[in-house]
Write a protein that holds these residues in place. Structure first.
Motif, short mmCIF file in Angstrom:
data_model
loop_
_atom_site.label_atom_id
_atom_site.label_comp_id
_atom_site.label_asym_id
_atom_site.label_seq_id
_atom_site.Cartn_x
_atom_site.Cartn_y
_atom_site.Cartn_z
N UNK A 192 0.82 -1.20 0.00
CA UNK A 192 0.00 0.00 0.00
C UNK A 192 0.86 1.26 0.00
N UNK A 193 1.98 1.25 0.73
CA UNK A 193 2.82 2.44 0.81
C UNK A 193 3.36 2.84 -0.56
N UNK A 194 3.77 1.84 -1.36
CA UNK A 194 4.29 2.16 -2.69
C UNK A 194 3.18 2.63 -3.62
N UNK A 195 1.99 2.05 -3.49
CA UNK A 195 0.87 2.50 -4.32
C UNK A 195 0.52 3.94 -3.97
N UNK A 196 0.50 4.27 -2.68
CA UNK A 196 0.23 5.64 -2.26
C UNK A 196 1.33 6.59 -2.72
N UNK A 197 2.58 6.15 -2.63
CA UNK A 197 3.69 7.00 -3.08
C UNK A 197 3.57 7.28 -4.58
#
Length: 386
Positions: A351-356
């Motif tokens: 999720x963190x990479x998708x949000x980034x």
């Protein structure tokens, strides 16, 4: 920020929707279409996956119009949003209850054309012929299958928690699909305003969205107007939060290269350790065995922590062809049958990479994510009036 509007939906008039609906066109092969069309003469694939010669798009449009004329499908009396719920058990064994909303999402210019933020891609796309979808849109004057978007606006899932008016339910392959119509003006306004408050990231359907952009431009050129239905396109939008996402990996299959050369390139960046092939790890598969790929210290300094991007860096300059497939068994079979020289099992981005990706305007490598389960086509169709 993007407009997201309710519209008068075109829906099948039937108690049992299962024989009438279909998975997205781009995951169907000929055998799938044969099986779906055997279920009902009104299966949506007769319109969404037209077959035959150059006149197939005209015939698809005639079929759709015939369904309208004979009452197989009917236009809602008023504009609505449609809540679309997906209830299932994901690959990890966790129960999921995903809720998104079907509406008309604004079509904005591509970032490469100087387009404003609002609707953002999340990965580079592979070359793909878009003529089929464009011809079908021109002929039917309808959006048949939705783009899948992820809203960065917090609170959408909570806003969709209250049920709407039930308009359909299908249980298939362990997934419960539920559709609920929302027509209350206050609730329509709340959903519209929330989605207009932040960007929407395209999760699936980049090519469909690009076709909508081309169609919009054609309508603008033909009419001189920028207020037609072509300014928006059918989209399913869910909130970008962990409990509303089920993301699986898309593995890499390699051809056109010797195994030794591929392995040599990978060993410059990874330590290879023999393992049993399994999902959840970065693993090289060849006819001789399987090896976990662990990055060497400093090998990917300054490179985002994405398996697909690491592989691109490691194989840069190597003459190799890559194909993309989901499923560990498919990868094993491709190597065993010599349809692939080797395969690499990758892990889905977190999720963190998708949000980034969304917040920094970055792009992931092609086929980085496989959002599941796939949405049904046909429960909600969107006519495109002038």
């Amino acid at each position: 920020m993007p407009r997201f509007e309710p519209f008068r939906a075109l829906r099948f008039v039937a108690e049992d929707l299962e024989p009438l609906l279909a998975p997205p066109y781009d995951v169907l092969d000929d055998a799938d279409v044969d099986a779906l069309q055997a279920r009902s003469p009104h299966n949506v694939t007769f319109v969404d996956v037209p077959r035959g010669g150059p006149d197939r798009y005209v015939r698809a449009a005639q079929t759709l119009q015939g369904w309208v004329d004979t009452g197989v499908v009917a236009l809602d009396d008023t504009a609505s949003f449609t809540i679309y719920r997906l209830r299932f058990t994901d690959a990890s064994g966790a129960r999921r209850d995903v809720a998104g909303v079907l509406g008309a999402l604004e079509v904005v210019d591509a970032p490469t054309q100087g387009g404003a933020h609002g609707v953002l891609p999340h990965e580079r796309t592979t070359p793909k012929d878009s003529t089929d979808r464009l011809e079908l849109t021109r002929a039917t004057r309808a959006n048949l299958s939705p783009v899948w978007g992820l809203s960065l606006a917090p609170g959408l899932a909570a806003l969709l928690a209250e049920p709407g008016e039930p308009v359909g339910r299908v249980v298939e392959d362990g997934v419960e699909h539920v559709w609920e119509r929302v027509t209350d003006p206050a609730r329509l306004r709340a959903i519209r305003d929330l989605l207009a408050s932040d960007d929407v990231l395209i999760a699936d359907g980049h090519h469909r969205y690009a076709v909508s952009r081309t169609y919009r431009d054609e309508v603008r050129a033909a009419t001189g107007r920028e207020d037609t239905d072509a300014e928006t396109t059918l989209a399913f939008v869910a909130e970008l939060v962990a409990d509303q996402l089920s993301v699986e990996p898309i593995h890499r299959h390699y051809t056109g290269v010797e195994v030794a050369a591929l392995r040599e390139a990978l060993e410059r960046f990874f330590v290879l350790t023999p393992v049993e092939p399994r999902a959840g790890s970065l693993v090289l598969l060849t006819a001789d065995g399987a090896w976990r790929l662990d990055p060497r210290p400093g090998a990917f300094d300054g490179v985002r922590a994405l398996d697909g991007l690491w592989l691109e860096v490691a194989l840069e300059g190597l003459d190799v062809q890559v194909a993309y497939h989901d499923g560990v068994e498919e990868a094993l079979d491709a190597v065993a049958d010599r349809r692939a020289v080797a395969a690499v099992l990758v892990r889905p981005p977190g999720l963190a990479e998708i949000q980034r990706t969304a917040r920094e305007g970055l792009l992931m490598p092609p086929k980085s994510t496989f959002f599941t389960p796939k949405l049904k086509t046909g429960a909600v169709l969107r006519p495109l009036a002038g």
